[in-house]
Design an enzyme around this catalytic site. Sequence first.
Site, PDB file in Angstrom:
ATOM      1  CG  HIS A  22      -1.514   1.246   1.520  1.00 44.71           C
ATOM      2  ND1 HIS A  22      -1.612   2.047   2.529  1.00 44.71           N
ATOM      3  CD2 HIS A  22      -2.487   2.001   0.607  1.00 44.71           C
ATOM      4  CE1 HIS A  22      -2.458   3.007   2.330  1.00 44.71           C
ATOM      5  NE2 HIS A  22      -3.032   3.074   1.116  1.00 44.71           N
ATOM      6  CG  ASP A  64      -3.438   5.094  -1.383  1.00 40.04           C
ATOM      7  OD1 ASP A  64      -4.443   5.065  -0.563  1.00 40.04           O
ATOM      8  OD2 ASP A  64      -2.264   5.382  -1.074  1.00 40.04           O
ATOM      9  CE1 TYR A 113      11.449  11.976 -17.640  1.00 43.06           C
ATOM     10  CE2 TYR A 113      12.375  14.427 -17.536  1.00 43.06           C
ATOM     11  CZ  TYR A 113      11.788  13.258 -18.276  1.00 43.06           C
ATOM     12  OH  TYR A 113      11.714  13.347 -19.741  1.00 43.06           O
TER      13      TYR A 113
END
Length: 142
Positions: A22, A64, A113
Amino acid sequence: MLRNINPILSPDLLHALRAMGHGDEIVIADANFPGSSTGPDCIRADGSSASEVLRAILSVMPLDTFVPDPALTMQVVGEPEAIPEAVADFQTIIDEVADNGAQIQGLERFAFYDRAATAFAIVQTGERRLYGNIILKKGVIA
């Protein structure tokens, strides 16, 4: 082959998805993304588009629900409000497939990035559309 598992989910990709916990993040990257040099393990999916991989991953991985941004894409340089074709497609797939719907949020290119460098893994696809990159945060199965 396995029943009810999208064949795009290779053994390496299935292993990564199952090993993630998670809050861990996975990057689905286009063909231009520096997948091998960014840092995390790079899983190759050259024969698939980012949209195909996104659909396959969301068929087995929950997003999530404890964060406001479980799906992040790279903003267009110089046009942060623009929505590239690939990103519009990603939103449609999330709306159709994700167990927990989410509105995609954007990150500035270099922030994307940096975030990708801390991901659990990067899936390098054969996606040729520009800005065909997305970061997904894994949720829990209640």
